[in-house]
Design a protein around this motif. Structure first.
Motif, PDB file in Angstrom:
ATOM      1  N   UNK A 233       0.831  -1.205   0.000  1.00 44.48           N
ATOM      2  CA  UNK A 233       0.000   0.000   0.000  1.00 44.48           C
ATOM      3  C   UNK A 233       0.864   1.253   0.000  1.00 44.48           C
ATOM      4  N   UNK A 234       0.698   2.056  -1.038  1.00 46.33           N
ATOM      5  CA  UNK A 234       1.464   3.287  -1.176  1.00 46.33           C
ATOM      6  C   UNK A 234       2.822   3.094  -1.827  1.00 46.33           C
ATOM      7  N   UNK A 235       3.134   1.826  -2.196  1.00 44.97           N
ATOM      8  CA  UNK A 235       4.445   1.552  -2.780  1.00 44.97           C
ATOM      9  C   UNK A 235       4.357   1.404  -4.302  1.00 44.97           C
ATOM     10  N   UNK A 236       5.458   1.819  -4.958  1.00 44.28           N
ATOM     11  CA  UNK A 236       5.537   1.600  -6.405  1.00 44.28           C
ATOM     12  C   UNK A 236       6.029   0.179  -6.655  1.00 44.28           C
ATOM     13  N   UNK A 237       5.338  -0.505  -7.544  1.00 46.83           N
ATOM     14  CA  UNK A 237       5.770  -1.836  -7.949  1.00 46.83           C
ATOM     15  C   UNK A 237       6.895  -1.668  -8.967  1.00 46.83           C
ATOM     16  N   UNK A 238       8.089  -2.108  -8.631  1.00 50.87           N
ATOM     17  CA  UNK A 238       9.199  -1.946  -9.567  1.00 50.87           C
ATOM     18  C   UNK A 238       9.029  -2.853 -10.778  1.00 50.87           C
ATOM     19  N   UNK A 239       8.848  -4.140 -10.509  1.00 53.95           N
ATOM     20  CA  UNK A 239       8.723  -5.102 -11.604  1.00 53.95           C
ATOM     21  C   UNK A 239       7.747  -6.190 -11.224  1.00 53.95           C
ATOM     22  N   UNK A 240       7.030  -6.669 -12.211  1.00 58.02           N
ATOM     23  CA  UNK A 240       6.255  -7.892 -12.053  1.00 58.02           C
ATOM     24  C   UNK A 240       7.000  -8.954 -12.865  1.00 58.02           C
ATOM     25  N   UNK A 241       7.355 -10.050 -12.210  1.00 60.95           N
ATOM     26  CA  UNK A 241       8.106 -11.109 -12.895  1.00 60.95           C
ATOM     27  C   UNK A 241       7.198 -12.334 -13.030  1.00 60.95           C
ATOM     28  N   UNK A 242       6.912 -12.727 -14.249  1.00 65.78           N
ATOM     29  CA  UNK A 242       6.044 -13.877 -14.496  1.00 65.78           C
ATOM     30  C   UNK A 242       6.881 -15.006 -15.091  1.00 65.78           C
ATOM     31  N   UNK A 243       6.949 -16.126 -14.387  1.00 66.10           N
ATOM     32  CA  UNK A 243       7.720 -17.273 -14.889  1.00 66.10           C
ATOM     33  C   UNK A 243       6.839 -18.310 -15.554  1.00 66.10           C
ATOM     34  N   UNK A 244       5.567 -18.287 -15.190  1.00 65.15           N
ATOM     35  CA  UNK A 244       4.636 -19.294 -15.718  1.00 65.15           C
ATOM     36  C   UNK A 244       3.287 -18.614 -15.928  1.00 65.15           C
ATOM     37  N   UNK A 245       2.865 -18.521 -17.173  1.00 62.26           N
ATOM     38  CA  UNK A 245       1.600 -17.830 -17.469  1.00 62.26           C
ATOM     39  C   UNK A 245       0.407 -18.770 -17.419  1.00 62.26           C
ATOM     40  N   UNK A 246       0.642 -20.076 -17.438  1.00 60.84           N
ATOM     41  CA  UNK A 246      -0.471 -21.037 -17.513  1.00 60.84           C
ATOM     42  C   UNK A 246      -1.081 -21.271 -16.140  1.00 60.84           C
ATOM     43  N   UNK A 247      -2.000 -20.415 -15.773  1.00 56.94           N
ATOM     44  CA  UNK A 247      -2.727 -20.597 -14.523  1.00 56.94           C
ATOM     45  C   UNK A 247      -4.157 -21.003 -14.884  1.00 56.94           C
ATOM     46  N   UNK A 248      -5.101 -20.783 -13.960  1.00 62.02           N
ATOM     47  CA  UNK A 248      -6.503 -21.122 -14.276  1.00 62.02           C
ATOM     48  C   UNK A 248      -6.901 -20.479 -15.604  1.00 62.02           C
ATOM     49  N   UNK A 249      -6.503 -19.203 -15.766  1.00 59.78           N
ATOM     50  CA  UNK A 249      -6.537 -18.553 -17.063  1.00 59.78           C
ATOM     51  C   UNK A 249      -5.129 -18.042 -17.305  1.00 59.78           C
ATOM     52  N   UNK A 250      -4.712 -17.897 -18.558  1.00 66.06           N
ATOM     53  CA  UNK A 250      -3.359 -17.402 -18.796  1.00 66.06           C
ATOM     54  C   UNK A 250      -3.173 -16.006 -18.199  1.00 66.06           C
ATOM     55  N   UNK A 251      -2.018 -15.777 -17.620  1.00 60.11           N
ATOM     56  CA  UNK A 251      -1.695 -14.429 -17.172  1.00 60.11           C
ATOM     57  C   UNK A 251      -1.544 -13.579 -18.432  1.00 60.11           C
ATOM     58  N   UNK A 252      -2.271 -12.444 -18.514  1.00 62.98           N
ATOM     59  CA  UNK A 252      -2.325 -11.696 -19.773  1.00 62.98           C
ATOM     60  C   UNK A 252      -0.936 -11.296 -20.277  1.00 62.98           C
ATOM     61  N   UNK A 253      -0.738 -11.410 -21.567  1.00 64.86           N
ATOM     62  CA  UNK A 253       0.503 -10.932 -22.183  1.00 64.86           C
ATOM     63  C   UNK A 253       0.610  -9.425 -21.983  1.00 64.86           C
ATOM     64  N   UNK A 254       1.807  -8.966 -21.706  1.00 63.89           N
ATOM     65  CA  UNK A 254       2.013  -7.526 -21.564  1.00 63.89           C
ATOM     66  C   UNK A 254       1.674  -6.978 -20.196  1.00 63.89           C
ATOM     67  N   UNK A 255       1.249  -7.843 -19.304  1.00 65.28           N
ATOM     68  CA  UNK A 255       0.866  -7.367 -17.963  1.00 65.28           C
ATOM     69  C   UNK A 255       2.046  -6.734 -17.239  1.00 65.28           C
ATOM     70  N   UNK A 256       3.232  -7.298 -17.423  1.00 62.61           N
ATOM     71  CA  UNK A 256       4.416  -6.777 -16.741  1.00 62.61           C
ATOM     72  C   UNK A 256       4.635  -5.300 -17.071  1.00 62.61           C
ATOM     73  N   UNK A 257       4.552  -4.979 -18.358  1.00 60.00           N
ATOM     74  CA  UNK A 257       4.781  -3.592 -18.785  1.00 60.00           C
ATOM     75  C   UNK A 257       3.671  -2.669 -18.286  1.00 60.00           C
ATOM     76  N   UNK A 258       2.486  -3.236 -18.171  1.00 60.75           N
ATOM     77  CA  UNK A 258       1.322  -2.439 -17.771  1.00 60.75           C
ATOM     78  C   UNK A 258       1.440  -1.933 -16.333  1.00 60.75           C
ATOM     79  N   UNK A 259       2.082  -2.704 -15.471  1.00 62.77           N
ATOM     80  CA  UNK A 259       2.109  -2.343 -14.056  1.00 62.77           C
ATOM     81  C   UNK A 259       3.486  -1.903 -13.553  1.00 62.77           C
ATOM     82  N   UNK A 260       4.527  -2.087 -14.383  1.00 64.70           N
ATOM     83  CA  UNK A 260       5.881  -1.747 -13.930  1.00 64.70           C
ATOM     84  C   UNK A 260       5.983  -0.268 -13.571  1.00 64.70           C
ATOM     85  N   UNK A 261       6.521  -0.001 -12.386  1.00 65.25           N
ATOM     86  CA  UNK A 261       6.736   1.377 -11.957  1.00 65.25           C
ATOM     87  C   UNK A 261       5.491   2.066 -11.418  1.00 65.25           C
ATOM     88  N   UNK A 262       4.370   1.396 -11.438  1.00 67.41           N
ATOM     89  CA  UNK A 262       3.116   2.024 -11.012  1.00 67.41           C
ATOM     90  C   UNK A 262       2.869   1.783  -9.527  1.00 67.41           C
TER      91      UNK A 262
END
Length: 273
Positions: free
Chosen positions: A19-48
């Motif tokens: 809470x109140x912190x900037x997410x530096x990076x999201x690191x995804x090693x495996x996208x195959x979950x119940x639904x695929x982790x969306x492509x491009x998600x890392x760029x969407x949230x990096x630094x936010x």
DNA sequence: AGCTGGTCCTGATGGC
DNA sequence: TGCCATCAGGACCAGC
């Protein structure tokens, strides 16, 4: 999974970090979950920046300016703090890297999910996975009358009705058995045939069961671990769950096990009518 | 082989 | 008959 108490324990564990912190990076090693982790998600949230760590049912909600990360831990998932240099182990699928901490999602069965709901799509409650969820058990509108009203005309067993999540959320397989025991209700009783006074008891039992488990730090069932890596303590205080053949803690009648909807149910045939 | 914390989806059923 | 809500079962996975 973690049931609601475990998810809430996790939320409380990660809130001070996110809470109140900037997410530096999201690191995804495996996208195959119940639904695929969306492509491009890392760029969407990096630094936010993440404003809040919320919860709806068993879904964790990380709120950004431009949307929400929706995280579900499935059946076998956990989200915990790790040392930034700690190498990922098998099934460590996603990291949330902050300047001062790293959170790591571990989920062997991959029934969990990491999804994105953009702000322009409206409030996160409008997301298809959240839109038809039942009421929160600690909402003041949740009471016996709520259960009674929403079960009229329903022929399914009361234990199944609790699990469905469209009436009240957060009651999973363990706490369904525990709640029905506390309320003195036979899990096989048809939901639509239970009268209001008994639902008053059940609503209170659901709140008490979940509340006690949250207070205890979530369940320690099998491999559950909290955000700090600690296990919970609920297992030792289970009254009927996983106690088939053992004496009821109230009347000493042997606890019975049965299968409903391919899931195990435990109950005391004497205390629960 | 049979269990295990969840829940979405599909197809069948039943009531109006 | 058609439409709706409800409900049972299958599906997704890995590890004991």
């Amino acid at each position: 999974m973690p049931e609601l108490p475990e998810v809430e324990t996790t939320r409380r564990g990660i809130a001070p970090t996110v809470e109140g912190s900037a997410l530096r990076r999201l690191v995804v090693r495996e996208r195959r979950m119940r639904w695929p982790i969306p492509d491009g998600l890392e760029a969407l949230v990096a630094g936010r920046r993440i404003h809040a760590a919320g919860r709806r049912g068993k879904y964790l909600l990380l709120e950004f300016d431009h949307g929400w990360l929706i995280v579900h831990l499935g059946m076998s998932g956990s989200l915990r703090h790790v040392h930034p240099d700690e190498p990922p182990r098998k099934h460590d699928h996603v990291d949330w890297v902050f300047d001062h901490a790293t959170l790591r999602m571990h989920d062997p069965r991959r029934f969990g999910a990491v999804l994105w709901h953009p702000a322009e799509a409206g409030p996160v409650e409008a997301h298809p996975l959240l839109a038809s969820l039942g009421i929160e058990p600690f909402d003041e509108r949740f009471d016996g009358a709520w259960l009674h009203r929403h079960t009229r005309g329903r022929s399914t067993a009361v234990k199944q009705a609790l699990l469905m999540g469209d009436i009240v959320v957060g009651v999973g397989n363990i706490y369904a058995s525990e709640s029905l025991f506390r309320a003195g209700i036979n899990p096989r009783t048809q939901a639509g045939r239970i009268a209001l006074p008994r639902y008053d008891r059940l609503a209170q039992a659901v709140r008490d069961t979940l509340g006690d488990a949250i207070e205890a730090g979530g369940s320690s069932l099998r491999d559950y671990v909290g955000a700090g890596g600690e296990s919970g303590y609920f297992q030792i205080s289970a009254r009927v769950y996983d106690r088939a053949g053992l004496p009821c803690r109230i009347c000493e009648t042997p606890i019975r096990r049965l299968i409903q909807g391919q899931r195990a149910t435990y109950f005391c045939p004497r205390c629960q009518k």
